[in-house]
Design a protein around this motif. Structure first.
Motif, PDB file in Angstrom:
ATOM      1  N   THR A 249       0.790  -1.345   0.186  1.00 49.76           N
ATOM      2  CA  THR A 249      -0.001  -0.098   0.055  1.00 49.76           C
ATOM      3  C   THR A 249       0.861   1.263  -0.015  1.00 49.76           C
ATOM      4  O   THR A 249       0.346   2.580   0.015  1.00 49.76           O
ATOM      5  N   THR A 250       1.886   1.137   0.132  1.00 50.02           N
ATOM      6  CA  THR A 250       2.892   2.444   0.205  1.00 50.02           C
ATOM      7  C   THR A 250       3.945   2.390  -0.924  1.00 50.02           C
ATOM      8  O   THR A 250       4.887   1.330  -1.160  1.00 50.02           O
ATOM      9  N   THR A 251       4.262   3.395  -1.587  1.00 43.40           N
ATOM     10  CA  THR A 251       5.078   3.698  -2.757  1.00 43.40           C
ATOM     11  C   THR A 251       6.049   4.822  -2.554  1.00 43.40           C
ATOM     12  O   THR A 251       5.140   6.000  -2.308  1.00 43.40           O
ATOM     13  N   LEU A 252       7.275   4.802  -2.587  1.00 43.71           N
ATOM     14  CA  LEU A 252       8.073   6.085  -2.708  1.00 43.71           C
ATOM     15  C   LEU A 252       8.539   6.219  -4.169  1.00 43.71           C
ATOM     16  O   LEU A 252       8.494   5.298  -4.904  1.00 43.71           O
ATOM     17  N   TYR A 253       8.557   7.411  -4.629  1.00 45.69           N
ATOM     18  CA  TYR A 253       9.023   7.640  -5.789  1.00 45.69           C
ATOM     19  C   TYR A 253       9.706   8.822  -5.900  1.00 45.69           C
ATOM     20  O   TYR A 253       9.732   9.780  -5.348  1.00 45.69           O
ATOM     21  N   THR A 254      10.594   8.980  -7.106  1.00 40.48           N
ATOM     22  CA  THR A 254      11.147  10.192  -7.536  1.00 40.48           C
ATOM     23  C   THR A 254      11.062  10.205  -8.949  1.00 40.48           C
ATOM     24  O   THR A 254      11.129   9.397  -9.855  1.00 40.48           O
ATOM     25  N   ARG A 255      11.336  11.800  -9.432  1.00 43.30           N
ATOM     26  CA  ARG A 255      10.722  12.062 -10.857  1.00 43.30           C
ATOM     27  C   ARG A 255      11.685  13.180 -11.482  1.00 43.30           C
ATOM     28  O   ARG A 255      11.866  13.954 -10.538  1.00 43.30           O
ATOM     29  N   TYR A 256      11.927  13.138 -12.733  1.00 44.18           N
ATOM     30  CA  TYR A 256      12.542  14.241 -13.182  1.00 44.18           C
ATOM     31  C   TYR A 256      12.102  14.552 -14.712  1.00 44.18           C
ATOM     32  O   TYR A 256      11.391  13.327 -15.463  1.00 44.18           O
ATOM     33  N   ALA A 257      11.780  15.759 -14.870  1.00 43.33           N
ATOM     34  CA  ALA A 257      10.973  16.046 -16.245  1.00 43.33           C
ATOM     35  C   ALA A 257      11.322  17.324 -16.630  1.00 43.33           C
ATOM     36  O   ALA A 257      11.716  18.280 -16.018  1.00 43.33           O
ATOM     37  N   ASN A 258      11.960  17.409 -18.125  1.00 40.26           N
ATOM     38  CA  ASN A 258      12.034  18.556 -18.834  1.00 40.26           C
ATOM     39  C   ASN A 258      11.107  18.960 -19.468  1.00 40.26           C
ATOM     40  O   ASN A 258      10.256  18.092 -20.223  1.00 40.26           O
ATOM     41  N   GLY A 259      10.778  20.239 -19.441  1.00 39.56           N
ATOM     42  CA  GLY A 259       9.475  20.980 -20.164  1.00 39.56           C
ATOM     43  C   GLY A 259       9.765  22.141 -21.092  1.00 39.56           C
ATOM     44  O   GLY A 259      10.741  22.606 -21.129  1.00 39.56           O
ATOM     45  N   PHE A 260       8.661  22.506 -21.811  1.00 36.69           N
ATOM     46  CA  PHE A 260       9.152  23.418 -22.979  1.00 36.69           C
ATOM     47  C   PHE A 260       7.561  24.103 -22.982  1.00 36.69           C
ATOM     48  O   PHE A 260       6.600  23.358 -23.242  1.00 36.69           O
ATOM     49  N   THR A 261       7.683  25.170 -22.784  1.00 31.44           N
ATOM     50  CA  THR A 261       6.448  26.268 -22.813  1.00 31.44           C
ATOM     51  C   THR A 261       6.840  27.423 -23.900  1.00 31.44           C
ATOM     52  O   THR A 261       7.506  28.258 -23.509  1.00 31.44           O
ATOM     53  N   ILE A 262       5.998  27.282 -25.141  1.00 31.06           N
ATOM     54  CA  ILE A 262       5.893  28.605 -25.947  1.00 31.06           C
ATOM     55  C   ILE A 262       5.148  29.665 -25.654  1.00 31.06           C
ATOM     56  O   ILE A 262       4.067  29.495 -24.981  1.00 31.06           O
TER      57      ILE A 262
ATOM     58  N   LEU B  99      10.191  36.960 -28.120  1.00 26.14           N
ATOM     59  CA  LEU B  99      10.108  36.180 -27.017  1.00 26.14           C
ATOM     60  C   LEU B  99      10.597  34.833 -27.373  1.00 26.14           C
ATOM     61  O   LEU B  99      10.253  34.318 -28.589  1.00 26.14           O
ATOM     62  N   GLU B 100      11.324  33.970 -26.406  1.00 26.29           N
ATOM     63  CA  GLU B 100      11.787  32.813 -26.634  1.00 26.29           C
ATOM     64  C   GLU B 100      10.897  31.828 -25.857  1.00 26.29           C
ATOM     65  O   GLU B 100      10.205  32.246 -24.651  1.00 26.29           O
ATOM     66  N   PRO B 101      11.112  30.655 -26.141  1.00 22.99           N
ATOM     67  CA  PRO B 101      10.271  29.799 -25.142  1.00 22.99           C
ATOM     68  C   PRO B 101      10.878  29.569 -23.740  1.00 22.99           C
ATOM     69  O   PRO B 101      12.106  29.704 -23.797  1.00 22.99           O
ATOM     70  N   GLU B 102      10.012  29.155 -22.858  1.00 19.52           N
ATOM     71  CA  GLU B 102      10.508  28.695 -21.675  1.00 19.52           C
ATOM     72  C   GLU B 102      10.944  27.327 -21.434  1.00 19.52           C
ATOM     73  O   GLU B 102      10.196  26.408 -22.104  1.00 19.52           O
ATOM     74  N   THR B 103      12.056  26.853 -20.897  1.00 18.20           N
ATOM     75  CA  THR B 103      12.441  25.561 -20.543  1.00 18.20           C
ATOM     76  C   THR B 103      12.718  25.296 -19.237  1.00 18.20           C
ATOM     77  O   THR B 103      13.027  26.140 -18.467  1.00 18.20           O
ATOM     78  N   THR B 104      11.936  24.226 -18.718  1.00 17.38           N
ATOM     79  CA  THR B 104      12.044  23.824 -17.350  1.00 17.38           C
ATOM     80  C   THR B 104      12.614  22.416 -17.079  1.00 17.38           C
ATOM     81  O   THR B 104      12.715  21.694 -17.961  1.00 17.38           O
ATOM     82  N   ASN B 105      13.198  22.218 -15.726  1.00 18.88           N
ATOM     83  CA  ASN B 105      13.492  21.351 -15.304  1.00 18.88           C
ATOM     84  C   ASN B 105      12.726  21.052 -13.831  1.00 18.88           C
ATOM     85  O   ASN B 105      13.197  21.767 -12.886  1.00 18.88           O
ATOM     86  N   THR B 106      12.503  19.799 -13.811  1.00 17.02           N
ATOM     87  CA  THR B 106      11.376  19.751 -12.499  1.00 17.02           C
ATOM     88  C   THR B 106      12.045  18.225 -11.905  1.00 17.02           C
ATOM     89  O   THR B 106      12.185  17.332 -12.646  1.00 17.02           O
ATOM     90  N   TYR B 107      12.290  18.420 -10.578  1.00 14.73           N
ATOM     91  CA  TYR B 107      12.686  17.305  -9.789  1.00 14.73           C
ATOM     92  C   TYR B 107      11.816  17.157  -8.652  1.00 14.73           C
ATOM     93  O   TYR B 107      11.501  17.986  -7.705  1.00 14.73           O
TER      94      TYR B 107
END
Length: 199
Positions: free
Chosen positions: A59-72, A90-98
């Motif tokens: 019933t219990t889960t630990l997780y970790t995630r990484y994602a790169n994103g792009f918003t025009i 204007l240039e697009p925004e780029t993101t790194n999420t941890y």
């Protein structure tokens, strides 16, 4: 293994704008907005992502995630220009999420989930106001965003369920020539909502 799960993925984006001005290339009648000439803009980006989860028990889960994103930038930000800023681009925004989180399942499909995250954004698009009170958009460099998010989903009856979410987050500019390292005034620290579902 049965307890460990690793997922790797990627996304490729191609966005194309074809702007046609059927009027003159000049300021509008109010003098506030500028109608740019015909032009096209294309944006491409490759966005990788990865996640790793580990089941502590059934019933219990630990997780970790990484994602790169792009918003025009939106079409209105690209082509609805203020007359004093008709040369702006204007240039697009780029993101790194941890993110690191935990999910706990309960009976009747109810669950509790909490996570902490950190996100950095390059070429952050912001709305700015000049000395004459005119608002305009520009890329303001890097910004950092971090916080905690929680969700509680409850099954009340066979037909009714609810979902409560809450998050606390901080949003700061990074070495910005105008805003230094100050917090973003328009980004809220606290957000939350309650939803009731009927199936």
């Amino acid at each position: 293994s049965d307890k460990l799960d690793f997922i790797l993925g990627a996304r490729y984006d191609y966005n194309h704008f074809d702007y046609t001005n059927n009027l003159s290339t000049s300021n509008d009648a109010s003098g506030v907005y500028f109608r740019p000439n015909d032009r096209t803009d294309s944006f491409t980006h490759f966005s990788p992502k990865a996640s790793l989860s580990y089941k502590l028990d059934e019933t219990t889960t630990l997780y970790t995630r990484y994602a790169n994103g792009f918003t025009i930038p939106s079409a209105s930000k690209l082509y609805s220009l203020k007359s004093n800023y008709k040369e702006s681009t204007l240039e697009p925004e780029t993101t790194n999420t941890y993110e690191i989180g935990l999910k706990k399942l309960f009976a009747n499909k109810s669950y509790f989930e909490t996570s902490v995250y950190y996100m950095d954004i390059d070429d952050t698009i912001t709305s700015n106001k000049d000395s004459s009170g005119v608002y305009y958009n520009l890329n303001s460099g890097k910004s950092e965003h971090q916080g905690i998010e929680t969700t509680l989903f409850s099954t009340i009856t066979d037909d009714i369920s609810s979902k409560i979410t809450y998050s606390y987050s901080e949003h700061n500019f990074v070495n910005n020539p105008t805003y230094n390292n100050n917090e973003m005034a328009e980004a809220p620290n606290h957000t939350g909502n309650f939803r009731l579902f009927y199936n």
